[in-house]
Design a protein around this motif. Structure first.
Motif, PDB file in Angstrom:
ATOM      1  N   GLY A 141       0.673  -1.150  -0.148  1.00  0.00           N
ATOM      2  CA  GLY A 141       0.113  -0.005  -0.062  1.00  0.00           C
ATOM      3  C   GLY A 141       0.886   1.225   0.176  1.00  0.00           C
ATOM      4  O   GLY A 141       1.555   1.301  -0.995  1.00  0.00           O
ATOM      5  N   SER A 142       0.624   2.156   1.052  1.00  0.00           N
ATOM      6  CA  SER A 142       1.428   3.440   1.224  1.00  0.00           C
ATOM      7  C   SER A 142       2.688   3.078   1.319  1.00  0.00           C
ATOM      8  O   SER A 142       3.084   2.791   2.531  1.00  0.00           O
ATOM      9  N   THR A 143       3.590   3.489   0.561  1.00  0.00           N
ATOM     10  CA  THR A 143       5.117   3.132   0.952  1.00  0.00           C
ATOM     11  C   THR A 143       5.448   4.208   1.724  1.00  0.00           C
ATOM     12  O   THR A 143       6.407   3.770   2.687  1.00  0.00           O
ATOM     13  N   ALA A 144       5.194   5.366   1.782  1.00  0.00           N
ATOM     14  CA  ALA A 144       5.487   6.552   2.678  1.00  0.00           C
ATOM     15  C   ALA A 144       5.124   6.146   4.242  1.00  0.00           C
ATOM     16  O   ALA A 144       5.930   6.604   5.244  1.00  0.00           O
ATOM     17  N   ALA A 145       3.913   5.568   4.318  1.00  0.00           N
ATOM     18  CA  ALA A 145       3.366   5.366   5.411  1.00  0.00           C
ATOM     19  C   ALA A 145       4.077   4.230   6.225  1.00  0.00           C
ATOM     20  O   ALA A 145       4.496   4.376   7.370  1.00  0.00           O
ATOM     21  N   PHE A 146       4.694   3.090   5.608  1.00  0.00           N
ATOM     22  CA  PHE A 146       5.374   1.902   5.973  1.00  0.00           C
ATOM     23  C   PHE A 146       6.634   2.365   6.263  1.00  0.00           C
ATOM     24  O   PHE A 146       7.270   1.816   7.502  1.00  0.00           O
ATOM     25  N   ASP A 147       7.271   3.416   5.450  1.00  0.00           N
ATOM     26  CA  ASP A 147       8.590   4.013   6.232  1.00  0.00           C
ATOM     27  C   ASP A 147       8.619   4.667   7.397  1.00  0.00           C
ATOM     28  O   ASP A 147       9.508   4.456   8.130  1.00  0.00           O
ATOM     29  N   GLY A 163       4.740  -4.359  -2.061  1.00  0.00           N
ATOM     30  CA  GLY A 163       4.344  -3.430  -3.040  1.00  0.00           C
ATOM     31  C   GLY A 163       3.459  -2.820  -2.872  1.00  0.00           C
ATOM     32  O   GLY A 163       2.770  -2.452  -1.809  1.00  0.00           O
ATOM     33  N   THR A 164       3.321  -1.525  -3.750  1.00  0.00           N
ATOM     34  CA  THR A 164       2.046  -0.635  -3.641  1.00  0.00           C
ATOM     35  C   THR A 164       0.849  -1.055  -3.995  1.00  0.00           C
ATOM     36  O   THR A 164      -0.239  -0.437  -3.676  1.00  0.00           O
ATOM     37  N   ASP A 165       0.575  -2.147  -4.704  1.00  0.00           N
ATOM     38  CA  ASP A 165      -0.796  -2.732  -4.860  1.00  0.00           C
ATOM     39  C   ASP A 165      -1.195  -2.724  -3.572  1.00  0.00           C
ATOM     40  O   ASP A 165      -0.858  -3.982  -2.875  1.00  0.00           O
ATOM     41  N   TYR A 166      -2.332  -2.310  -3.197  1.00  0.00           N
ATOM     42  CA  TYR A 166      -2.971  -2.658  -1.849  1.00  0.00           C
ATOM     43  C   TYR A 166      -3.552  -4.289  -1.728  1.00  0.00           C
ATOM     44  O   TYR A 166      -3.610  -4.507  -0.633  1.00  0.00           O
ATOM     45  N   GLY A 167      -3.437  -4.863  -2.638  1.00  0.00           N
ATOM     46  CA  GLY A 167      -3.918  -6.383  -2.735  1.00  0.00           C
ATOM     47  C   GLY A 167      -2.657  -7.023  -2.661  1.00  0.00           C
ATOM     48  O   GLY A 167      -3.027  -8.252  -2.550  1.00  0.00           O
ATOM     49  N   ALA A 168      -1.632  -6.606  -2.859  1.00  0.00           N
ATOM     50  CA  ALA A 168      -0.427  -7.756  -2.875  1.00  0.00           C
ATOM     51  C   ALA A 168      -0.172  -8.279  -1.595  1.00  0.00           C
ATOM     52  O   ALA A 168       0.116  -9.441  -1.484  1.00  0.00           O
ATOM     53  N   ALA A 169      -0.065  -7.715  -0.300  1.00  0.00           N
ATOM     54  CA  ALA A 169      -0.148  -8.379   0.914  1.00  0.00           C
ATOM     55  C   ALA A 169      -1.045  -9.507   1.155  1.00  0.00           C
ATOM     56  O   ALA A 169      -0.502 -10.673   1.541  1.00  0.00           O
ATOM     57  N   ALA A 170      -2.166  -9.355   0.799  1.00  0.00           N
ATOM     58  CA  ALA A 170      -3.341 -10.197   0.829  1.00  0.00           C
ATOM     59  C   ALA A 170      -2.955 -11.461  -0.055  1.00  0.00           C
ATOM     60  O   ALA A 170      -3.186 -12.423   0.334  1.00  0.00           O
TER      61      ALA A 170
END
Length: 272
Positions: A141-147, A163-170
């Motif tokens: 999702g949000s790279t800035a928030a993760f960092d 990755g930045t795809d919101y569905g990638a982690a799922a």
């Protein structure tokens, strides 16, 4: 906590076994933790460790700069976040509820429309593993928030950005679980087979466990066949694999323990 790491205001919504474990890890890390759960009594042990209890989930969300959701399903996520859009605006929301990739993407669209930074996650651990060396969590999702909040997320287990795809982690989460359940199904089938010879599933476990651990090291060799099949040269031919699976399937039939699993595996062999 190291003096170089700032204390964060973190809210945890949902205090089932996993949510409670996440909250405990945050408290152990020295953060200011606000919690909420539909059954308020579940918060009492966390209060003893320093948590603050909110009377509503919206109140809990307003109390944290980082808001973590660990609830039953996507419907429960929406039940909490949609009425609290104003409280969440400008905050970082981490959804650690198990959902589908498309549900993660839909939540991401909602978050962007409401000024919320979303990180979707997948927990690769059971509650007792949280904070330990074997736990890892997937995030997208949000790279800035993760960092910004990675030092907090690392308290749960190794933080893996996918990755930045919101569905990638799922998707990664479910792909890994699919492999796990396939392995368990294979063990159940094998246990039934060896019992027809007077053997036991318990003995099989002592043999299969170490072998499968060794075989897991070959994932990296198989990955190019998926990522770049046109240039991949397999170590073992499809014909050999198909022959092995056919023999296993025949043995299962002869033992009176036929399995659709083995027939499905045969269909997955490339070119067969």
């Amino acid at each position: 906590m190291s003096n170089s790491i700032a204390v964060q205001r973190v809210s945890v919504i949902g205090l089932g076994a996993m949510g409670a474990a996440l909250a405990k890890a945050l408290l152990a890390g020295g953060h200011e933790v606000t919690v909420w759960n539909r059954t308020a009594a579940r918060a009492e042990p966390l209060v003893a460790e320093g948590a603050t209890v909110a009377t509503t989930s919206a109140e809990a969300m307003a109390a944290g700069d980082l808001v973590i959701l660990c609830v039953l399903d996507d419907a429960a996520v929406r039940e909490h976040v949609e009425p609290a859009a104003e409280q969440l605006r400008g905050r970082v929301l981490v959804n650690l509820t198990t959902t589908t990739p498309e549900q993660g993407r839909s939540l991401g669209r909602w978050a962007e429309a409401n000024g919320v930074e979303l990180i979707d996650g997948g927990i690769m651990a059971v509650p007792s593993m949280i904070g330990g060396p074997a736990a890892f969590l997937l995030y997208s999702g949000s790279t800035a928030a993760f960092d910004r909040f990675r030092h907090v997320l690392d308290l749960f287990g190794r933080a893996e950005w996918v990755g930045t795809d919101y569905g990638a982690a799922a998707m990664y989460d479910l792909a890994i679980l699919g492999g796990m359940y396939s392995m368990f199904a294979g063990f159940q089938q094998g246990g039934k087979m060896v019992r027809t010879t007077g053997g036991s599933a318990a003995h099989l476990a002592t043999l299969m466990g170490p072998f499968l651990q060794a075989m897991a090291g070959m994932f990296a060799q198989y990955a190019p066949g998926i990522d770049d099949p046109a240039s991949y040269v397999p170590e073992q031919s499809a014909d050999f694999t198909a022959g092995a699976l056919t023999t296993i399937n025949t043995a299962a039939d002869e033992a009176g323990t036929p399995s659709e699993l083995l027939q499905v595996l045969l269909k997955t062999v490339p070119g067969i």
